[in-house]
Write a protein that holds these residues in place. Structure first.
Motif, PDB file in Angstrom:
ATOM      1  N   ARG A 220      46.777  37.755  50.094  1.00 55.73           N
ATOM      2  CA  ARG A 220      47.927  38.633  50.765  1.00 55.73           C
ATOM      3  C   ARG A 220      49.174  38.159  51.079  1.00 55.73           C
ATOM      4  O   ARG A 220      50.156  38.494  51.238  1.00 55.73           O
ATOM      5  CB  ARG A 220      48.045  40.298  50.582  1.00 55.73           C
ATOM      6  CG  ARG A 220      46.652  41.447  50.587  1.00 55.73           C
ATOM      7  CD  ARG A 220      45.991  42.022  50.670  1.00 55.73           C
ATOM      8  NE  ARG A 220      47.194  43.118  51.107  1.00 55.73           N
ATOM      9  CZ  ARG A 220      46.729  43.633  52.000  1.00 55.73           C
ATOM     10  NH1 ARG A 220      45.056  43.900  52.236  1.00 55.73           N
ATOM     11  NH2 ARG A 220      46.784  44.683  52.089  1.00 55.73           N
ATOM     12  N   GLU A 221      48.617  37.434  52.093  1.00 55.21           N
ATOM     13  CA  GLU A 221      49.223  37.186  53.562  1.00 55.21           C
ATOM     14  C   GLU A 221      50.368  36.257  53.435  1.00 55.21           C
ATOM     15  O   GLU A 221      51.807  36.056  53.687  1.00 55.21           O
ATOM     16  CB  GLU A 221      48.795  36.830  55.124  1.00 55.21           C
ATOM     17  CG  GLU A 221      48.321  37.368  56.085  1.00 55.21           C
ATOM     18  CD  GLU A 221      47.253  36.753  56.945  1.00 55.21           C
ATOM     19  OE1 GLU A 221      48.020  35.978  57.782  1.00 55.21           O
ATOM     20  OE2 GLU A 221      46.401  37.194  57.184  1.00 55.21           O
ATOM     21  N   LEU A 222      50.165  35.415  52.392  1.00 58.96           N
ATOM     22  CA  LEU A 222      50.833  34.216  51.665  1.00 58.96           C
ATOM     23  C   LEU A 222      52.078  34.453  50.226  1.00 58.96           C
ATOM     24  O   LEU A 222      52.687  33.758  49.996  1.00 58.96           O
ATOM     25  CB  LEU A 222      50.044  32.998  51.679  1.00 58.96           C
ATOM     26  CG  LEU A 222      49.141  32.603  52.351  1.00 58.96           C
ATOM     27  CD1 LEU A 222      47.921  32.172  51.993  1.00 58.96           C
ATOM     28  CD2 LEU A 222      50.559  31.703  53.473  1.00 58.96           C
ATOM     29  N   VAL A 223      51.042  35.459  49.772  1.00 57.78           N
ATOM     30  CA  VAL A 223      51.668  36.105  48.488  1.00 57.78           C
ATOM     31  C   VAL A 223      52.460  36.650  48.837  1.00 57.78           C
ATOM     32  O   VAL A 223      51.827  38.481  48.371  1.00 57.78           O
ATOM     33  CB  VAL A 223      50.596  35.928  47.696  1.00 57.78           C
ATOM     34  CG1 VAL A 223      51.223  36.447  46.140  1.00 57.78           C
ATOM     35  CG2 VAL A 223      50.408  35.052  46.567  1.00 57.78           C
ATOM     36  N   PRO A 224      53.795  37.240  48.677  1.00 61.92           N
ATOM     37  CA  PRO A 224      54.539  38.764  48.971  1.00 61.92           C
ATOM     38  C   PRO A 224      54.215  39.599  47.579  1.00 61.92           C
ATOM     39  O   PRO A 224      54.798  40.503  47.733  1.00 61.92           O
ATOM     40  CB  PRO A 224      56.469  38.126  49.056  1.00 61.92           C
ATOM     41  CG  PRO A 224      55.955  36.798  49.262  1.00 61.92           C
ATOM     42  CD  PRO A 224      54.841  36.061  49.050  1.00 61.92           C
ATOM     43  N   ALA A 225      54.271  38.950  46.682  1.00 57.01           N
ATOM     44  CA  ALA A 225      53.913  40.283  45.664  1.00 57.01           C
ATOM     45  C   ALA A 225      52.943  40.940  45.663  1.00 57.01           C
ATOM     46  O   ALA A 225      52.538  42.044  44.976  1.00 57.01           O
ATOM     47  CB  ALA A 225      54.453  39.405  43.889  1.00 57.01           C
ATOM     48  N   ILE A 226      51.351  40.940  46.121  1.00 54.19           N
ATOM     49  CA  ILE A 226      50.362  41.695  46.858  1.00 54.19           C
ATOM     50  C   ILE A 226      50.175  41.748  47.621  1.00 54.19           C
ATOM     51  O   ILE A 226      49.326  42.494  47.981  1.00 54.19           O
ATOM     52  CB  ILE A 226      48.978  40.273  45.476  1.00 54.19           C
ATOM     53  CG1 ILE A 226      49.225  39.266  46.424  1.00 54.19           C
ATOM     54  CG2 ILE A 226      48.794  40.172  44.502  1.00 54.19           C
ATOM     55  CD1 ILE A 226      47.528  38.487  46.790  1.00 54.19           C
ATOM     56  N   ALA A 227      51.948  42.179  48.107  1.00 51.25           N
ATOM     57  CA  ALA A 227      51.370  42.544  49.949  1.00 51.25           C
ATOM     58  C   ALA A 227      50.747  43.100  49.956  1.00 51.25           C
ATOM     59  O   ALA A 227      50.064  43.822  50.792  1.00 51.25           O
ATOM     60  CB  ALA A 227      52.531  42.311  51.095  1.00 51.25           C
ATOM     61  N   GLY A 228      51.352  44.430  49.084  1.00 50.53           N
ATOM     62  CA  GLY A 228      50.602  45.708  49.235  1.00 50.53           C
ATOM     63  C   GLY A 228      49.353  46.277  48.745  1.00 50.53           C
ATOM     64  O   GLY A 228      49.233  47.375  48.844  1.00 50.53           O
ATOM     65  N   ILE A 229      49.138  45.106  48.158  1.00 46.04           N
ATOM     66  CA  ILE A 229      47.730  45.597  47.459  1.00 46.04           C
ATOM     67  C   ILE A 229      46.237  44.591  48.160  1.00 46.04           C
ATOM     68  O   ILE A 229      46.095  44.069  48.748  1.00 46.04           O
ATOM     69  CB  ILE A 229      47.570  44.721  46.324  1.00 46.04           C
ATOM     70  CG1 ILE A 229      48.619  44.988  45.609  1.00 46.04           C
ATOM     71  CG2 ILE A 229      46.396  45.528  45.632  1.00 46.04           C
ATOM     72  CD1 ILE A 229      48.693  43.946  43.881  1.00 46.04           C
ATOM     73  N   SER A 230      45.881  46.186  48.749  1.00 47.67           N
ATOM     74  CA  SER A 230      44.304  46.424  49.687  1.00 47.67           C
ATOM     75  C   SER A 230      43.636  46.564  49.092  1.00 47.67           C
ATOM     76  O   SER A 230      43.520  47.451  47.933  1.00 47.67           O
ATOM     77  CB  SER A 230      45.038  47.082  50.610  1.00 47.67           C
ATOM     78  OG  SER A 230      44.994  48.633  50.756  1.00 47.67           O
ATOM     79  N   TYR A 231      42.217  45.730  49.658  1.00 44.32           N
ATOM     80  CA  TYR A 231      40.800  47.055  48.917  1.00 44.32           C
ATOM     81  C   TYR A 231      41.001  48.203  48.900  1.00 44.32           C
ATOM     82  O   TYR A 231      40.443  49.681  48.138  1.00 44.32           O
ATOM     83  CB  TYR A 231      39.623  45.746  49.406  1.00 44.32           C
ATOM     84  CG  TYR A 231      39.243  44.986  48.831  1.00 44.32           C
ATOM     85  CD1 TYR A 231      40.379  43.713  47.994  1.00 44.32           C
ATOM     86  CD2 TYR A 231      37.953  44.896  48.499  1.00 44.32           C
ATOM     87  CE1 TYR A 231      39.691  42.938  47.092  1.00 44.32           C
ATOM     88  CE2 TYR A 231      37.769  43.698  47.704  1.00 44.32           C
ATOM     89  CZ  TYR A 231      38.288  42.534  47.360  1.00 44.32           C
ATOM     90  OH  TYR A 231      38.120  41.467  47.221  1.00 44.32           O
ATOM     91  N   ALA A 232      41.379  48.812  50.068  1.00 41.29           N
ATOM     92  CA  ALA A 232      41.067  50.013  49.588  1.00 41.29           C
ATOM     93  C   ALA A 232      41.902  51.565  49.278  1.00 41.29           C
ATOM     94  O   ALA A 232      41.283  51.933  48.812  1.00 41.29           O
ATOM     95  CB  ALA A 232      41.757  50.741  51.688  1.00 41.29           C
ATOM     96  N   ARG A 233      43.522  50.179  48.818  1.00 41.62           N
ATOM     97  CA  ARG A 233      44.064  50.947  48.100  1.00 41.62           C
ATOM     98  C   ARG A 233      43.640  50.778  46.668  1.00 41.62           C
ATOM     99  O   ARG A 233      43.455  52.232  45.785  1.00 41.62           O
ATOM    100  CB  ARG A 233      45.764  50.545  48.041  1.00 41.62           C
ATOM    101  CG  ARG A 233      46.894  50.958  48.891  1.00 41.62           C
ATOM    102  CD  ARG A 233      48.114  50.476  48.789  1.00 41.62           C
ATOM    103  NE  ARG A 233      48.063  51.038  48.048  1.00 41.62           N
ATOM    104  CZ  ARG A 233      49.572  51.744  47.807  1.00 41.62           C
ATOM    105  NH1 ARG A 233      50.428  50.395  47.486  1.00 41.62           N
ATOM    106  NH2 ARG A 233      50.216  51.930  46.473  1.00 41.62           N
ATOM    107  N   LEU A 234      43.221  49.901  46.312  1.00 41.86           N
ATOM    108  CA  LEU A 234      42.485  49.588  45.125  1.00 41.86           C
ATOM    109  C   LEU A 234      40.719  50.575  44.776  1.00 41.86           C
ATOM    110  O   LEU A 234      40.462  50.480  43.584  1.00 41.86           O
ATOM    111  CB  LEU A 234      41.503  48.176  44.840  1.00 41.86           C
ATOM    112  CG  LEU A 234      43.282  46.728  44.180  1.00 41.86           C
ATOM    113  CD1 LEU A 234      42.133  45.776  44.865  1.00 41.86           C
ATOM    114  CD2 LEU A 234      44.013  47.525  43.991  1.00 41.86           C
ATOM    115  N   GLU A 235      40.523  51.498  45.770  1.00 39.23           N
ATOM    116  CA  GLU A 235      39.483  52.197  45.845  1.00 39.23           C
ATOM    117  C   GLU A 235      39.808  53.350  44.721  1.00 39.23           C
ATOM    118  O   GLU A 235      38.942  54.154  43.590  1.00 39.23           O
ATOM    119  CB  GLU A 235      38.845  52.993  46.625  1.00 39.23           C
ATOM    120  CG  GLU A 235      38.031  52.054  47.024  1.00 39.23           C
ATOM    121  CD  GLU A 235      37.102  51.425  46.875  1.00 39.23           C
ATOM    122  OE1 GLU A 235      35.991  52.101  46.150  1.00 39.23           O
ATOM    123  OE2 GLU A 235      36.867  49.955  46.303  1.00 39.23           O
ATOM    124  N   THR A 236      41.967  53.893  44.524  1.00 43.83           N
ATOM    125  CA  THR A 236      42.398  54.627  44.029  1.00 43.83           C
ATOM    126  C   THR A 236      43.195  54.729  43.000  1.00 43.83           C
ATOM    127  O   THR A 236      43.570  54.943  42.606  1.00 43.83           O
ATOM    128  CB  THR A 236      42.184  56.320  45.197  1.00 43.83           C
ATOM    129  OG1 THR A 236      43.114  55.377  45.754  1.00 43.83           O
ATOM    130  CG2 THR A 236      41.402  56.500  45.683  1.00 43.83           C
TER     131      THR A 236
END
Ligand code: SF4
Length: 727
Positions: free
Chosen positions: A524-540
């Motif tokens: 995520r640090e290196l790829v701007p397109a996925i910067a906002g996708i955290s494992y915490a967000r993927l829970e819901t």
């Protein structure tokens, strides 16, 4: 349900639709699989593979311990084919041998004497770690995966024309679409749950489908219009539709003016592609071409969905460009229910590409020849990654034969089923000095390996897959890996640590990952397109990239305001015939593809109970052609091309067009790629899987039985045993 039972929500390991699977487990036993009715992708439905195909996890043939050849080939000696002389090894011994041999070959011949095939079945984290090992530790861009063999032509065309190669919309956008072109896609068998939504949209929401396909695929039953073109004639056919749209002024002038370039030159080139000219080449009546052009151009929302029938040609890039042109002419992009939608095949082929399993793109499609990009990755990895372009999958396989690539790492792929002209690929792999395969089963390629590293299945590891809609979804560990298997990212990290030491690069890159979420965070640090996708967000949430920050809701459709390259570009095209067309000696055009019950090279499904629904290879042949062989439905026949022969059963069916035969590519005992030609699209390097010339002759039942390494009866005796604690 007992208190020991658990339901683990994860993602299907087979196709790119990415249905949610709820694994019902007790201990390390899966009892059954369900999916919720409110799931975004499955909407309560699963195909046979998702519902029942998971039992490969428990197949007795699964490799559960590291293996090393009893006798390793001497350096410079040809590696014998299909030896079966493994001995069990400890992880320490196997990892040490892999690191030692790779280090020796890198020190003697340089980093580009090595290559890796990443894996479209493995997680994003597995693929990121593996490409990082080869870039940051070894220092080569010889990194690719099976996307080269499926959608490379689509990827190159979309990059050229709009600057982004992913699907612009979603499968479920069909509900907002009034006319969809579906071409080169046997959707009902390759993407069954998306096909279900297409059918629903036709039956209950009045969507109209234009199916363009040489075969009478199941979706033809739901079509408003079916254009049955000869294989390899997509450029004249779709260019003739563009010709009609331009001649009849059905184009969106405002969209073309504001958002595209090169229209005038393109329009001039399209003058040659009259519907009558296209009829002569493709066999599709001119009036049907005109009707299709009018339907698509006058739709409120028109979408195009395509699969491998478009890119898998020597002019695959041009084929995909013709589809891009139709969308640009009409402005059917940038809204719900529209778009350019290459349906991605395997569960994580989109994610493996996103993660950098590509020879000229670092993660996130960042160019490996851009000095700012190189510096960005150097700063994170502590070692300058290689600049420039590495070898593609097909170039790597050639380089085995020439000796340019001496050490190969294969994670989860099976090139000895997926490469074209397999005899050539077998001869080439024998020249390697060192081969390591990391997989769940020892497949056709694994039989050539020096070291086999047993990996965990989807049910035994954490991570993420990215489906064909660009949707990032969690893979969750239901139980610890069986035997000594380990997650791919763990194995790769352990190889990397040892190899760094041997190459004197200790401490340059971080490898002490405790959990794949740490790998994802690094990505995520290196790829701007996925910067906002955290494992915490993927829970819901199940977010579609780009998701630039933690507040972003994701991007259900691309190109709303602009294209990544600014203005989208039209390309003037000319028609070029396929490399090998039917002739007197080889009178049939062969095309290859999938069946519902199997998946790709069969490594997983042929170790599952679903194999028993479609256990045997076949060739589809039209009833008008059968007497010319001669053969009947079920007869053994030999199909031969200039490169090899297979013996299999004839299936006499109207599904095949006259003069065109179809062989599925899942069956090692009658491998379709024994027949296919190793001619490539010069731009994308994709092989021409979808057309070559073959002849068909009667064969005997004895020849059919001999063609099977294990007779069918014997395989039935070895039926997978599902270890079910619930039973
Ligand atoms: Fe799995 Fe694809 Fe079937 Fe869905 S459609 S269950 S993702 S194989």
């Amino acid at each position: 349900m007992s208190s020991n039972d658990q339901i683990i929500a994860t993602t299907c390991p087979f196709c790119g639709v990415g249905c949610r699977l709820d694994l019902h487990v007790r201990g390390n036993q899966i009892s059954h699989v369900t999916t919720p009715y409110d799931d975004l992708t499955s909407k309560g439905n699963l195909c046979v593979k998702g519902r029942y195909g998971w039992d490969f996890v428990y197949h007795p043939d699964r490799a559960l311990t590291p293996l090393i050849r009893k006798e390793l080939p001497k350096p410079g000696a040809r590696r014998p084919a299909r030896r079966d002389d493994w001995r069990a090894a400890s992880w320490d011994e196997a990892l040490e041998l892999v690191a030692t041999r790779f280090a020796e070959i890198v020190e003697k011949n340089g980093p580009d004497a090595t290559a890796v095939f990443c894996c479209a079945k493995a997680t994003n984290e597995d693929n990121y770690a593996l490409q990082k090992l080869f870039r940051a530790v070894i220092g080569t861009n010889n990194i690719d995966h099976c996307t080269r063999l499926c959608h490379a032509g689509s990827v190159v065309a979309l990059q050229m024309a709009v600057g982004s190669s992913a699907m612009s919309n979603s499968g479920s956008d069909i509900y907002d679409c009034d006319v969809a072109i579906i071409t080169g896609s046997n959707t009902a068998e390759s993407h069954p749950i998306i096909a279900l939504q297409f059918k629903d949209a036709v039956m209950r929401h009045h969507a109209k489908l234009i199916i363009v396909d040489p075969r009478r695929v199941e979706m033809v039953n739901f079509a408003a219009l079916w254009l049955q073109q000869k294989p390899g004639t997509d450029v004249p056919l779709f260019s003739a539709m563009a010709n009609v749209i331009i001649q009849e002024k059905l184009f969106n002038a405002e969209f073309i003016r504001a958002r595209t370039e090169n229209f005038e030159t393109f329009a001039k080139a399209m003058q040659d592609f009259t519907p009558e000219m296209a009829e002569r080449i493709s066999g599709v009546p001119a009036e049907k071409i005109i009707q299709a052009a009018r339907m698509y151009a006058s739709a409120k929302n028109g979408a195009i969905y395509w699969s491998l029938g478009i890119p898998e040609h020597t002019h695959g890039t041009e084929n995909a460009l013709t589809l891009v042109h139709l969308a640009l002419l009409t402005g059917h992009v940038g809204r719900r229910g529209t778009g350019l939608n290459p349906l991605r095949g395997q569960n994580n082929v989109q994610g493996a590409s996103d993660a950098g399993a590509m020879p000229w793109h670092y993660p996130g499609y960042q160019e490996s020849n851009d000095p700012r990009v190189v510096e960005k990755f150097r700063a994170k990895w502590g070692h300058t990654p290689p600049v420039g372009r590495g070898l593609t999958t097909t170039e790597i396989a050639d380089a085995w034969g020439t000796g340019a690539v001496k050490a190969q790492y294969i994670m989860g792929e099976n090139p000895l089923m997926s490469e074209p002209n397999l005899r050539h690929a077998h001869r080439a792999i024998e020249q390697l000095e060192f081969l390591v395969c990391q997989d769940v089963f020892i497949n056709e390629s694994g039989r050539y390996a020096d070291v086999f590293l047993p990996s965990a299945t989807f049910a035994e590891k954490d991570g993420t897959f990215t489906n064909t809609d660009r949707r990032v979804q969690r893979v969750r560990k239901a139980f610890e890996p069986l035997g000594q298997a380990r997650a791919d990212w763990e194995i790769v990290s352990q190889v990397a640590t040892r190899l760094e030491q041997k190459l004197g690069r200790t401490g340059t890159a971080y490898w002490a990952y405790k959990h794949p979420s740490e790998i994802w965070d690094e990505m995520r640090e290196l790829v701007p397109a996925i910067a906002g996708i955290s494992y915490a967000r993927l829970e819901t949430e199940r977010l579609q990239w780009p998701v630039p920050n933690l507040e972003s809701p994701g991007t259900p459709f691309l190109f709303a305001e602009t294209f990544p390259r600014g203005r989208a570009k039209f390309f003037p095209l000319v028609y070029q015939p396929s490399v090998e067309e039917p002739d007197e000696k080889y009178p049939y055009a062969l095309t290859t593809g999938r069946v519902l019950y199997q998946w790709h090279g069969g490594t997983l499904t042929r170790h599952s109970n679903v194999d028993f629904a479609a256990p045997e290879a076949f060739v589809e042949i039209n009833p008008s052609d059968a007497p010319r062989v001669p053969c009947q439905d079920g007869s053994p026949v030999r199909v031969s091309s200039r490169r090899g022969s297979v013996v299999l059963r004839a299936r006499v069916t109207e599904k095949a067009a006259p003069g065109v035969v179809f062989v599925p590519f899942h069956y090692a005992e009658a491998a379709a790629n024994t027949l296919t030609i190793d001619a490539f699209d010069p731009q994308s390097k994709i092989p021409e899987y979808k057309i070559c010339a073959v002849k068909i002759e009667p064969a005997t039942l004895r020849e059919l039985a001999e063609a099977m390494p294990l007779g069918l009866t014997q395989r039935l005796d070895q039926a997978p045993r599902v270890h079910n604690a619930f039973a």
